[in-house]
Design a protein around this motif. Structure first.
Motif, PDB file in Angstrom:
ATOM      1  N   ALA A 135      65.014  -7.808   3.573  1.00  0.00           N
ATOM      2  CA  ALA A 135      65.807  -6.604   3.832  1.00  0.00           C
ATOM      3  C   ALA A 135      65.599  -5.574   2.737  1.00  0.00           C
ATOM      4  CB  ALA A 135      67.286  -6.963   3.934  1.00  0.00           C
ATOM      5  N   VAL A 136      65.874  -4.327   3.080  1.00  0.00           N
ATOM      6  CA  VAL A 136      65.806  -3.215   2.128  1.00  0.00           C
ATOM      7  C   VAL A 136      67.216  -2.934   1.605  1.00  0.00           C
ATOM      8  CG1 VAL A 136      65.291  -0.756   1.869  1.00  0.00           C
ATOM      9  CG2 VAL A 136      63.818  -2.194   3.292  1.00  0.00           C
ATOM     10  N   GLY A 137      67.337  -2.664   0.305  1.00  0.00           N
ATOM     11  CA  GLY A 137      68.633  -2.281  -0.253  1.00  0.00           C
ATOM     12  C   GLY A 137      69.376  -3.425  -0.905  1.00  0.00           C
ATOM     13  N   ARG A 138      70.665  -3.212  -1.159  1.00  0.00           N
ATOM     14  CA  ARG A 138      71.453  -4.183  -1.925  1.00  0.00           C
ATOM     15  C   ARG A 138      72.100  -5.258  -1.053  1.00  0.00           C
ATOM     16  NH1 ARG A 138      77.055  -3.061  -2.380  1.00  0.00           N
ATOM     17  NH2 ARG A 138      77.725  -1.199  -1.243  1.00  0.00           N
ATOM     18  N   ALA A 139      71.822  -5.210   0.244  1.00  0.00           N
ATOM     19  CA  ALA A 139      72.336  -6.246   1.145  1.00  0.00           C
ATOM     20  C   ALA A 139      71.198  -6.813   1.984  1.00  0.00           C
ATOM     21  CB  ALA A 139      73.414  -5.663   2.064  1.00  0.00           C
ATOM     22  N   PHE A 140      71.215  -8.115   2.159  1.00  0.00           N
ATOM     23  CA  PHE A 140      70.352  -8.720   3.176  1.00  0.00           C
ATOM     24  C   PHE A 140      70.924  -8.301   4.523  1.00  0.00           C
ATOM     25  CE2 PHE A 140      69.315 -12.170   6.103  1.00  0.00           C
ATOM     26  CZ  PHE A 140      67.929 -12.230   5.953  1.00  0.00           C
ATOM     27  N   SER A 141      72.178  -8.638   4.757  1.00  0.00           N
ATOM     28  CA  SER A 141      72.937  -8.127   5.901  1.00  0.00           C
ATOM     29  C   SER A 141      74.404  -8.470   5.716  1.00  0.00           C
ATOM     30  CB  SER A 141      72.442  -8.714   7.227  1.00  0.00           C
ATOM     31  OG  SER A 141      73.316  -8.330   8.280  1.00  0.00           O
ATOM     32  N   ALA A 142      75.267  -7.456   5.861  1.00  0.00           N
ATOM     33  CA  ALA A 142      76.708  -7.664   5.700  1.00  0.00           C
ATOM     34  C   ALA A 142      77.372  -8.154   6.982  1.00  0.00           C
ATOM     35  CB  ALA A 142      77.362  -6.369   5.231  1.00  0.00           C
ATOM     36  N   ALA A 176      74.980 -11.349   1.945  1.00  0.00           N
ATOM     37  CA  ALA A 176      74.644 -12.047   3.187  1.00  0.00           C
ATOM     38  C   ALA A 176      75.928 -12.627   3.747  1.00  0.00           C
ATOM     39  CB  ALA A 176      73.625 -13.147   2.933  1.00  0.00           C
ATOM     40  N   MET A 177      76.496 -11.948   4.731  1.00  0.00           N
ATOM     41  CA  MET A 177      77.794 -12.352   5.257  1.00  0.00           C
ATOM     42  C   MET A 177      77.749 -12.570   6.761  1.00  0.00           C
ATOM     43  SD  MET A 177      80.494 -10.068   3.070  1.00  0.00           S
ATOM     44  CE  MET A 177      80.539 -10.157   1.278  1.00  0.00           C
ATOM     45  N   GLY A 178      78.528 -13.532   7.236  1.00  0.00           N
ATOM     46  CA  GLY A 178      78.686 -13.766   8.655  1.00  0.00           C
ATOM     47  C   GLY A 178      77.373 -13.847   9.404  1.00  0.00           C
ATOM     48  N   GLY A 179      77.242 -12.997  10.418  1.00  0.00           N
ATOM     49  CA  GLY A 179      76.035 -12.990  11.228  1.00  0.00           C
ATOM     50  C   GLY A 179      74.780 -12.666  10.449  1.00  0.00           C
ATOM     51  N   GLY A 180      74.925 -11.945   9.340  1.00  0.00           N
ATOM     52  CA  GLY A 180      73.765 -11.666   8.493  1.00  0.00           C
ATOM     53  C   GLY A 180      73.255 -12.935   7.846  1.00  0.00           C
ATOM     54  N   ALA A 181      74.173 -13.741   7.317  1.00  0.00           N
ATOM     55  CA  ALA A 181      73.795 -15.019   6.717  1.00  0.00           C
ATOM     56  C   ALA A 181      73.220 -15.968   7.756  1.00  0.00           C
ATOM     57  CB  ALA A 181      75.006 -15.647   6.032  1.00  0.00           C
ATOM     58  N   ALA A 182      73.647 -15.807   9.012  1.00  0.00           N
ATOM     59  CA  ALA A 182      73.161 -16.675  10.084  1.00  0.00           C
ATOM     60  C   ALA A 182      71.680 -16.456  10.380  1.00  0.00           C
ATOM     61  CB  ALA A 182      73.982 -16.449  11.358  1.00  0.00           C
ATOM     62  N   LYS A 230      71.530 -11.962  -7.379  1.00  0.00           N
ATOM     63  CA  LYS A 230      72.248 -10.872  -6.703  1.00  0.00           C
ATOM     64  C   LYS A 230      72.828 -11.294  -5.353  1.00  0.00           C
ATOM     65  CE  LYS A 230      69.448  -7.203  -8.810  1.00  0.00           C
ATOM     66  NZ  LYS A 230      68.526  -6.064  -8.552  1.00  0.00           N
ATOM     67  N   THR A 231      72.535 -12.494  -4.933  1.00  0.00           N
ATOM     68  CA  THR A 231      72.981 -12.945  -3.617  1.00  0.00           C
ATOM     69  C   THR A 231      74.484 -13.221  -3.601  1.00  0.00           C
ATOM     70  OG1 THR A 231      70.820 -13.983  -3.273  1.00  0.00           O
ATOM     71  CG2 THR A 231      72.591 -14.632  -1.778  1.00  0.00           C
ATOM     72  N   ILE A 232      75.137 -12.740  -2.551  1.00  0.00           N
ATOM     73  CA  ILE A 232      76.565 -13.004  -2.334  1.00  0.00           C
ATOM     74  C   ILE A 232      76.734 -13.462  -0.885  1.00  0.00           C
ATOM     75  CG2 ILE A 232      78.893 -12.049  -2.264  1.00  0.00           C
ATOM     76  CD1 ILE A 232      77.893  -9.869  -4.209  1.00  0.00           C
ATOM     77  N   PHE A 233      77.265 -14.660  -0.725  1.00  0.00           N
ATOM     78  CA  PHE A 233      77.485 -15.232   0.606  1.00  0.00           C
ATOM     79  C   PHE A 233      78.975 -15.304   0.903  1.00  0.00           C
ATOM     80  CE2 PHE A 233      78.886 -18.966   2.944  1.00  0.00           C
ATOM     81  CZ  PHE A 233      78.167 -18.879   4.133  1.00  0.00           C
ATOM     82  N   ALA A 234      79.356 -15.002   2.143  1.00  0.00           N
ATOM     83  CA  ALA A 234      80.746 -15.189   2.574  1.00  0.00           C
ATOM     84  C   ALA A 234      80.821 -15.178   4.084  1.00  0.00           C
ATOM     85  CB  ALA A 234      81.657 -14.096   2.000  1.00  0.00           C
TER      86      ALA A 234
END
Length: 387
Positions: free
Chosen positions: A62-69, A114-120, A133-137
């Motif tokens: 992914a581009v930016g500070r999130a893989f996917s929120a 990387a949260m919810g459906g993004g982490a999926a 930098k990874t944050i999971f929830a």
């Protein structure tokens, strides 16, 4: 390694480099949230490349500070008066099945949220690389939804009752913690990620042993910090193994009064501010998930999501989105407002199976059925506007 043909208009960029295929989530300003277009594009690339004999390795980044929120909450809020979000929900759960069962070697490079459906889209892959930098929830219950996108299957398989803890509290984990509990396979410093990607591309192979060896060249052996939740598993198991949400909170309150447990206060505060309906549905879903197959979990989660978006027993999901994402007053008015008002009969209603033709159509086993059961081949397009 930036996409060669990166276009700010493309929400997902697909590239083919030799035998390697790359998917780049490309909505950095929106934290790469998952819209209908994102789901369709990702599914299209994955299906095409799984069938392509020249595609050996898939890399998702992914581009930016999130893989996917996670899911695009504003999209759901905009569709609250009709079933306009039905298609994206169906396609996302259907896609989750294919991500879990993907036949080509796949690597996720998760450098950020990387949260919810993004982490999926990352956790189920053969190789999930995380960084400092990874944050999971999985914070869905806190806004009135439930732990979705296959996490009622993933979380119950974590150590002890950590799955219940993460689902009910929406607690965040860092990359080191994800490694410790098995939600990720490798920890690579963020400054090494581009170089790792280039090496994987130049490897030009889908051989798992070779790919693992390359990743391990860049990865570090890491341990959770001393104050990490991973080291508090005995308390979590004691409290979050209780039968009901009410009993969990009562047990957690008792532990909070003990010396050395100051960390519990803020977690309790968040738990008590969460949607009572969301909490009860989530706990039951996670508990059922312990004994369910992946397909059973996804079909169940599809029902729950549709029933919650249709406000079958409560409109809390929209109130949660309003309070957190629309008005941003952080003061949701839950209805019902207390746990004792959310009866088991109400919860039963959202778990009831749909008629057979309305269920999520997970493909049966076998290559002949692979990628079958698509939304457009279901009964749902003919029902639009009639629900």
């Amino acid at each position: 390694m930036a996409p060669e043909n990166s276009n700010t208009e493309e929400v997902v960029v697909g590239e083919e480099v030799g035998r390697v295929r790359l998917i780049t989530l490309n909505r950095p300003r929106q934290l790469n949230v998952i819209s209908s277009q994102v789901v369709s594009l990702v599914a299209g690339f994955l299906e095409k490349w799984e069938k392509d004999d020249d595609a050996h390795l898939i890399i998702i980044k992914a581009v930016g500070r999130a893989f996917s929120a996670g899911g695009d909450l504003k999209m759901f809020y905009a569709g609250k008066t009709d079933d306009s979000c039905l298609e994206v929900v169906y396609r996302m759960y259907w896609l989750c099945y294919h991500i879990h069962t993907y036949k080509k070697t796949a690597v996720a490079l998760v450098n950020g949220i990387a949260m919810g459906g993004g982490a999926a889209m990352a956790v189920p892959l053969k190789f999930t690389v995380v960084t400092e930098k990874t944050i999971f929830a999985v914070p869905e219950a806190t806004i009135g939804l439930h732990t979705d996108c296959s996490f009622s299957y993933i979380l119950p398989r974590l150590p002890g009752h950590l799955g219940e803890y993460l689902a009910l509290t929406g607690a965040r984990l860092n990359g080191k913690e994800m490694i410790a509990i098995g939600l990720a396979t490798h920890f690579v410093p963020s400054e090494k990620l581009d170089e790792l990607e280039k090496r994987l591309v130049s490897l030009n192979s889908g051989d798992e042993v070779a790919i693992k060896a390359v990743i391990e060249e860049f990865s570090l052996e890491v341990q959770p910090d001393e104050e990490s939740i991973v080291h508090k598993l005995s308390i979590i198991n004691k409290c979050f193994g209780e039968e009901s949400v009410e009993e969990i909170i009562k047990s957690f309150e008792a532990e909070a009064s003990r010396e050395g447990n100051a960390w519990i206060a803020s977690v309790l505060k968040g738990l008590k501010r969460s949607s009572p309906t969301g909490l009860k549905i989530t706990l039951r879903s996670i508990r059922e998930g312990r004994k369910q197959t992946l397909s059973e979990c996804l079909k169940k989660e599809f029902r729950l999501t549709m029933n919650q978006l249709r406000s079958v027993i409560s409109g809390d999901v929209y109130e949660g989105i309003r309070a957190l994402n629309i008005d941003k007053d952080n003061s949701p008015k839950w209805n019902p407002a207390s746990l004792n008002e959310v009866s088991s009969e109400k919860v039963d209603r959202v778990f009831q199976p749909f008629e057979a033709e309305l269920e999520l159509n997970i493909p049966p086993e076998g290559d002949a059925y692979r990628w079958s059961g698509k939304y457009e081949n279901s009964v749902y397009p003919t029902l639009k506007g009639k629900q």
